[in-house]
Design a protein around this motif. Structure first.
Motif, PDB file in Angstrom:
ATOM      1  N   LEU A 136       0.904  -1.228  -0.358  1.00 16.78           N
ATOM      2  CA  LEU A 136      -0.092  -0.153   0.558  1.00 16.78           C
ATOM      3  C   LEU A 136       0.420   1.407   0.323  1.00 16.78           C
ATOM      4  O   LEU A 136       0.348   1.951  -0.533  1.00 16.78           O
ATOM      5  N   GLY A 137       2.235   1.216   1.394  1.00 16.64           N
ATOM      6  CA  GLY A 137       2.596   2.277   0.800  1.00 16.64           C
ATOM      7  C   GLY A 137       3.019   2.925  -0.080  1.00 16.64           C
ATOM      8  O   GLY A 137       2.465   4.677   0.239  1.00 16.64           O
ATOM      9  N   PRO A 138       4.110   2.455  -0.951  1.00 15.24           N
ATOM     10  CA  PRO A 138       4.534   3.520  -2.881  1.00 15.24           C
ATOM     11  C   PRO A 138       2.859   4.117  -3.478  1.00 15.24           C
ATOM     12  O   PRO A 138       3.458   4.746  -4.294  1.00 15.24           O
ATOM     13  N   LEU A 139       2.108   2.336  -3.431  1.00 21.83           N
ATOM     14  CA  LEU A 139       0.817   3.288  -4.048  1.00 21.83           C
ATOM     15  C   LEU A 139      -0.556   4.516  -3.232  1.00 21.83           C
ATOM     16  O   LEU A 139      -0.545   5.591  -4.344  1.00 21.83           O
ATOM     17  N   ILE A 140      -0.177   4.736  -1.989  1.00 21.86           N
ATOM     18  CA  ILE A 140      -0.379   5.591  -1.642  1.00 21.86           C
ATOM     19  C   ILE A 140       0.524   7.134  -1.474  1.00 21.86           C
ATOM     20  O   ILE A 140      -0.077   7.591  -1.823  1.00 21.86           O
ATOM     21  N   GLY A 141       1.855   6.433  -1.169  1.00 22.83           N
ATOM     22  CA  GLY A 141       2.518   7.590  -1.540  1.00 22.83           C
ATOM     23  C   GLY A 141       2.537   8.131  -2.472  1.00 22.83           C
ATOM     24  O   GLY A 141       2.753   9.718  -2.737  1.00 22.83           O
ATOM     25  N   GLY A 142       2.009   7.531  -3.543  1.00 19.28           N
ATOM     26  CA  GLY A 142       2.154   7.842  -4.871  1.00 19.28           C
ATOM     27  C   GLY A 142       1.094   8.886  -5.190  1.00 19.28           C
ATOM     28  O   GLY A 142       1.046   9.933  -5.843  1.00 19.28           O
ATOM     29  N   VAL A 143      -0.133   8.469  -5.011  1.00 24.75           N
ATOM     30  CA  VAL A 143      -1.500   9.419  -4.939  1.00 24.75           C
ATOM     31  C   VAL A 143      -1.387  10.634  -4.193  1.00 24.75           C
ATOM     32  O   VAL A 143      -1.683  11.333  -5.057  1.00 24.75           O
ATOM     33  N   ILE A 144      -0.760  10.152  -3.098  1.00 20.82           N
ATOM     34  CA  ILE A 144      -0.923  11.418  -2.182  1.00 20.82           C
ATOM     35  C   ILE A 144       0.065  13.010  -2.703  1.00 20.82           C
ATOM     36  O   ILE A 144      -0.273  13.656  -3.348  1.00 20.82           O
ATOM     37  N   SER A 145       1.085  12.009  -3.369  1.00 15.32           N
ATOM     38  CA  SER A 145       1.874  13.309  -3.373  1.00 15.32           C
ATOM     39  C   SER A 145       1.637  13.675  -5.159  1.00 15.32           C
ATOM     40  O   SER A 145       2.131  15.240  -5.226  1.00 15.32           O
ATOM     41  N   LEU A 150      -1.570  14.596  -6.029  1.00 13.51           N
ATOM     42  CA  LEU A 150      -2.431  14.959  -5.467  1.00 13.51           C
ATOM     43  C   LEU A 150      -2.571  15.962  -3.891  1.00 13.51           C
ATOM     44  O   LEU A 150      -2.439  17.515  -4.702  1.00 13.51           O
ATOM     45  N   PHE A 151      -1.293  16.063  -3.134  1.00 13.84           N
ATOM     46  CA  PHE A 151      -0.943  17.263  -2.508  1.00 13.84           C
ATOM     47  C   PHE A 151       0.101  17.753  -2.516  1.00 13.84           C
ATOM     48  O   PHE A 151       0.586  18.808  -1.767  1.00 13.84           O
ATOM     49  N   GLY A 152       1.719  16.693  -3.038  1.00 15.92           N
ATOM     50  CA  GLY A 152       2.987  17.218  -3.548  1.00 15.92           C
ATOM     51  C   GLY A 152       3.768  16.738  -2.189  1.00 15.92           C
ATOM     52  O   GLY A 152       3.142  15.522  -1.534  1.00 15.92           O
ATOM     53  N   PHE A 153       4.928  16.775  -2.005  1.00 16.68           N
ATOM     54  CA  PHE A 153       5.992  15.400  -2.290  1.00 16.68           C
ATOM     55  C   PHE A 153       5.746  15.968  -0.549  1.00 16.68           C
ATOM     56  O   PHE A 153       6.071  14.928   0.335  1.00 16.68           O
TER      57      PHE A 153
END
Length: 391
Positions: A149-158, A160-163
């Motif tokens: 889940l981590g990489p997928l969630i991190g990719g989507v959040i970044s 949408l909201f930035g790194f």
């Protein structure tokens, strides 16, 4: 519920959530480096390797120290120290304004963290020896599951909201996890303190015991292999001619495929190692991992990466839990924390030099050829298993 099973369940959940947070950062870190002003491909690859390796410069030396302190004062307190320190480091990294500050933040992370070996020592010392392989295999599956889940969630959040938002979110998640561990985990098998083993004594034991030494060396090669291409993987995915807008999400999804099947693999091998044997299990898993990394050098279509990454996850997911089980089963309970800490230093050594070598190799031989070098490291691991471990 038996207390060691309850501990295992709680630590599994906490380690899973921690790895969701930490692996959420992985897919976009080279892109964050670009945002901080490093734009040339060669420089980005080099700094990506350096930033990935940063925490390991410090933790290489501190992991066995924390392990020895855990043997003296309790593994639970070391686990709490590590997870809270990791949280503080992520928040500081989120405020980085240039590549130097990012690198310093990663060094601080290495000094303050060490959660995975601390949690491993906590579980190993509070689990019956005959159940250690099962427990560590299951615990390793939490790490693998977190990478699903981590990489997928991190990719989507970044996207949408930035790194930076990802770093702050991870810091908050880790603080919450520390309170869960504090309240719910019980440590019964603390060291008595009658005999305190120094860092030097623990290191000497590993060097003098063939099984401990060979297992530790193989841990280094396994860590070196996967970390060799980790910081440049997103750059490799770029060569598949994907939309730049979706690059973090696609990279995260490809990471997650490995995580899914590493989760299955860790639990599967943990249950079957007593029947199959440690040596045979390691040989099969190492060769499978090597062949799948080699395949990356020739794949041109992102869809073909799906079966390759699937098999890669199933092979690699077996290696570290089996190797740490080999260490745990060959050391007395009062020294498990210290010896696992030394073993973790061998893992950290691989994690430290892997990104540096990978970043340098890309500049010299190219992105795709770097995966062939990674495959070689796992061939060496297979050879060491065949040559030196018991049948």
């Amino acid at each position: 519920m038996v207390y060691w099973k309850k501990n295992l369940l709680i630590v599994w959940i906490c380690q899973f959530l921690a790895m969701v947070g930490m692996s959420a950062i992985v897919p976009f870190l080279p892109l964050f480096i670009r945002e901080l002003g490093v734009t040339n491909l060669k420089d980005t690859a080099w700094w990506s390797g350096l930033v990935f390796a940063g925490p390991f410069f410090i933790s290489l030396f501190l992991a066995p120290v924390w392990g020895s302190l855990g043997d003296r004062y309790g593994r639970k307190i070391m686990t709490l120290r590590a997870i809270f320190g990791l949280a503080v480091a992520q928040i500081i990294i989120g405020f980085s304004q240039n590549i130097t500050q990012l690198f310093i933040g990663r060094l601080l992370q290495g000094a303050l963290s060490g959660f995975l070996p601390a949690a491993m020592a906590l579980i190993a010392s509070n689990t019956p020896e005959e159940k250690t392989g099962y427990a560590l295999g299951l615990l390793q599956s939490s790490t693998a599951a977190g990478t699903v889940l981590g990489p997928l969630i991190g990719g989507v959040i970044s996207d949408l909201f930035g790194f930076r938002f990802v770093f702050f979110s991870v810091g908050g998640l880790l603080i919450a996890i520390s309170f869960v561990l504090l309240i719910l985990v019980k440590e019964k098998n603390k060291a008595t303190g009658e005999k305190k083993y120094s860092l030097r004594e623990n290191f000497n034991l590993v060097v003098q015991n063939k099984i401990l030494l060979i297992s530790s060396i193989m841990i280094t090669f396994a860590a070196l292999g996967i970390s060799f291409v980790r910081p440049i993987f997103v750059l490799y995915v770029e060569t598949l001619h994907l939309s730049a807008k979706n690059l973090p999400t696609v990279t995260g999804a490809l990471y997650s495929i490995v995580g899914i099947f590493s989760t299955i693999s860790s639990a599967w091998w943990g249950k079957r190692v007593e029947k199959i044997g440690l040596r045979k299990s390691l040989i099969i898993a190492s060769l499978l991992t090597a062949s799948m990394y080699a395949a990356h050098a020739f794949v041109q279509n992102p869809y073909l990466l799906i079966p390759v990454r699937t098999a890669l996850g199933f092979g690699y997911g077996a290696l570290l839990p089996l190797l740490f089980t080999s260490i745990s089963n060959n050391v007395s309970n009062e020294r498990k924390g210290g010896i696992i800490g030394v073993g973790s230093s061998f893992q950290i050594l691989g994690n430290m030099i892997g990104p540096l070598m990978g970043g340098f190799a890309v500049g010299v031989i190219g992105l795709r050829q770097a995966f062939l070098i990674t495959a070689f490291f796992f061939v060496v691991t297979s050879f060491l298993s065949y040559k030196f471990l018991k049948k």
